[in-house]
Design a protein around this motif. Structure first.
Motif, PDB file in Angstrom:
ATOM      1  N   VAL A   1     -18.865  -5.350  -4.475  1.00 46.73           N
ATOM      2  CA  VAL A   1     -19.848  -6.065  -3.862  1.00 46.73           C
ATOM      3  C   VAL A   1     -20.912  -5.341  -3.221  1.00 46.73           C
ATOM      4  O   VAL A   1     -22.002  -5.361  -3.289  1.00 46.73           O
ATOM      5  CB  VAL A   1     -19.312  -7.208  -3.055  1.00 46.73           C
ATOM      6  CG1 VAL A   1     -20.435  -7.827  -2.131  1.00 46.73           C
ATOM      7  CG2 VAL A   1     -18.715  -8.298  -3.812  1.00 46.73           C
ATOM      8  N   GLU A   2     -20.290  -4.397  -2.569  1.00 46.90           N
ATOM      9  CA  GLU A   2     -21.266  -3.308  -1.819  1.00 46.90           C
ATOM     10  C   GLU A   2     -22.053  -2.476  -2.675  1.00 46.90           C
ATOM     11  O   GLU A   2     -23.122  -2.013  -2.324  1.00 46.90           O
ATOM     12  CB  GLU A   2     -20.412  -2.313  -0.723  1.00 46.90           C
ATOM     13  CG  GLU A   2     -19.683  -3.098   0.284  1.00 46.90           C
ATOM     14  CD  GLU A   2     -18.770  -2.145   1.242  1.00 46.90           C
ATOM     15  OE1 GLU A   2     -18.871  -0.962   0.651  1.00 46.90           O
ATOM     16  OE2 GLU A   2     -18.315  -2.776   1.971  1.00 46.90           O
TER      17      GLU A   2
ATOM     18  N   VAL B   1     -24.100  -7.729  -9.063  1.00 45.67           N
ATOM     19  CA  VAL B   1     -24.052  -8.498 -10.437  1.00 45.67           C
ATOM     20  C   VAL B   1     -22.762  -8.948 -10.821  1.00 45.67           C
ATOM     21  O   VAL B   1     -21.622  -8.471 -10.820  1.00 45.67           O
ATOM     22  CB  VAL B   1     -24.522  -7.434 -11.643  1.00 45.67           C
ATOM     23  CG1 VAL B   1     -24.513  -8.143 -12.929  1.00 45.67           C
ATOM     24  CG2 VAL B   1     -25.883  -6.864 -11.285  1.00 45.67           C
ATOM     25  N   LEU B   2     -22.633 -10.282 -10.623  1.00 43.71           N
ATOM     26  CA  LEU B   2     -21.313 -11.056 -10.935  1.00 43.71           C
ATOM     27  C   LEU B   2     -20.569 -10.693 -12.096  1.00 43.71           C
ATOM     28  O   LEU B   2     -19.571 -10.472 -12.032  1.00 43.71           O
ATOM     29  CB  LEU B   2     -21.541 -12.438 -10.931  1.00 43.71           C
ATOM     30  CG  LEU B   2     -22.275 -13.125  -9.702  1.00 43.71           C
ATOM     31  CD1 LEU B   2     -22.366 -14.381  -9.654  1.00 43.71           C
ATOM     32  CD2 LEU B   2     -21.611 -12.608  -8.294  1.00 43.71           C
TER      33      LEU B   2
ATOM     34  N   ASN C   1     -15.330  -5.399 -14.060  1.00 42.05           N
ATOM     35  CA  ASN C   1     -14.669  -3.963 -13.449  1.00 42.05           C
ATOM     36  C   ASN C   1     -13.334  -4.364 -12.769  1.00 42.05           C
ATOM     37  O   ASN C   1     -12.330  -3.884 -12.801  1.00 42.05           O
ATOM     38  CB  ASN C   1     -15.572  -3.447 -12.125  1.00 42.05           C
ATOM     39  CG  ASN C   1     -16.432  -2.699 -12.629  1.00 42.05           C
ATOM     40  OD1 ASN C   1     -16.142  -1.633 -13.371  1.00 42.05           O
ATOM     41  ND2 ASN C   1     -17.624  -2.820 -12.668  1.00 42.05           N
ATOM     42  N   ILE C   2     -13.127  -5.749 -12.289  1.00 38.49           N
ATOM     43  CA  ILE C   2     -11.664  -6.176 -11.751  1.00 38.49           C
ATOM     44  C   ILE C   2     -10.883  -6.296 -12.860  1.00 38.49           C
ATOM     45  O   ILE C   2      -9.526  -5.885 -12.776  1.00 38.49           O
ATOM     46  CB  ILE C   2     -11.977  -7.485 -11.042  1.00 38.49           C
ATOM     47  CG1 ILE C   2     -12.721  -7.377  -9.727  1.00 38.49           C
ATOM     48  CG2 ILE C   2     -10.649  -8.170 -10.922  1.00 38.49           C
ATOM     49  CD1 ILE C   2     -13.052  -8.578  -9.026  1.00 38.49           C
ATOM     50  N   GLN C   3     -11.451  -6.919 -13.999  1.00 36.58           N
ATOM     51  CA  GLN C   3     -10.375  -7.027 -15.115  1.00 36.58           C
ATOM     52  C   GLN C   3     -10.022  -5.815 -15.515  1.00 36.58           C
ATOM     53  O   GLN C   3      -8.839  -5.298 -16.161  1.00 36.58           O
ATOM     54  CB  GLN C   3     -11.258  -7.464 -16.499  1.00 36.58           C
ATOM     55  CG  GLN C   3     -10.473  -7.875 -17.651  1.00 36.58           C
ATOM     56  CD  GLN C   3     -11.303  -8.486 -18.714  1.00 36.58           C
ATOM     57  OE1 GLN C   3     -12.477  -8.636 -18.800  1.00 36.58           O
ATOM     58  NE2 GLN C   3     -10.465  -9.078 -19.769  1.00 36.58           N
TER      59      GLN C   3
ATOM     60  N   PHE D   1     -18.574 -16.719  -8.158  1.00 36.10           N
ATOM     61  CA  PHE D   1     -19.776 -17.569  -8.148  1.00 36.10           C
ATOM     62  C   PHE D   1     -20.604 -17.088  -6.809  1.00 36.10           C
ATOM     63  O   PHE D   1     -19.828 -16.294  -5.940  1.00 36.10           O
ATOM     64  CB  PHE D   1     -19.576 -19.038  -7.947  1.00 36.10           C
ATOM     65  CG  PHE D   1     -18.861 -19.339  -6.667  1.00 36.10           C
ATOM     66  CD1 PHE D   1     -19.122 -19.708  -5.473  1.00 36.10           C
ATOM     67  CD2 PHE D   1     -17.332 -19.574  -7.045  1.00 36.10           C
ATOM     68  CE1 PHE D   1     -18.496 -20.233  -4.604  1.00 36.10           C
ATOM     69  CE2 PHE D   1     -16.590 -19.790  -5.810  1.00 36.10           C
ATOM     70  CZ  PHE D   1     -17.030 -20.187  -4.610  1.00 36.10           C
ATOM     71  N   ARG D   2     -21.751 -17.381  -6.799  1.00 35.08           N
ATOM     72  CA  ARG D   2     -22.662 -16.563  -5.528  1.00 35.08           C
ATOM     73  C   ARG D   2     -23.127 -18.276  -4.955  1.00 35.08           C
ATOM     74  O   ARG D   2     -23.527 -18.900  -5.480  1.00 35.08           O
ATOM     75  CB  ARG D   2     -23.827 -15.900  -6.162  1.00 35.08           C
ATOM     76  CG  ARG D   2     -24.874 -15.333  -5.089  1.00 35.08           C
ATOM     77  CD  ARG D   2     -26.070 -14.669  -5.505  1.00 35.08           C
ATOM     78  NE  ARG D   2     -25.623 -13.922  -6.673  1.00 35.08           N
ATOM     79  CZ  ARG D   2     -25.324 -12.452  -6.541  1.00 35.08           C
ATOM     80  NH1 ARG D   2     -25.075 -12.168  -5.403  1.00 35.08           N
ATOM     81  NH2 ARG D   2     -25.094 -11.911  -7.609  1.00 35.08           N
TER      82      ARG D   2
END
Length: 54
Positions: free
Chosen positions: A15-16, A20-21, A27-29, A50-51
């Motif tokens: 997030v930092e 871009v969601l 990247n988490i995947q 979600f944002r």
């Protein structure tokens, strides 16, 4: 086990560095796949991001 503290740490970093969601989810995947190495997936993985705009 892939625990919440690992997920929260990578999430905060992403997030930092990017807002871009789709990139955050990707990247988490990738981190989950890297963590699992050659282990067989034993359960489903569901991700939702979600944002909040309000």
């Amino acid at each position: 086990m892939y625990l919440e503290n690992r997920l929260f740490a990578i999430f905060r970093e992403l997030v930092e560095n990017t807002g871009v969601l789709e990139e955050i989810l990707h990247n988490i995947q990738n981190d989950i796949i890297k963590f699992a190495n050659t282990a067989v997936q034993a359960d489903d993985i569901t991700m939702l991001i979600f944002r909040y705009l309000g």
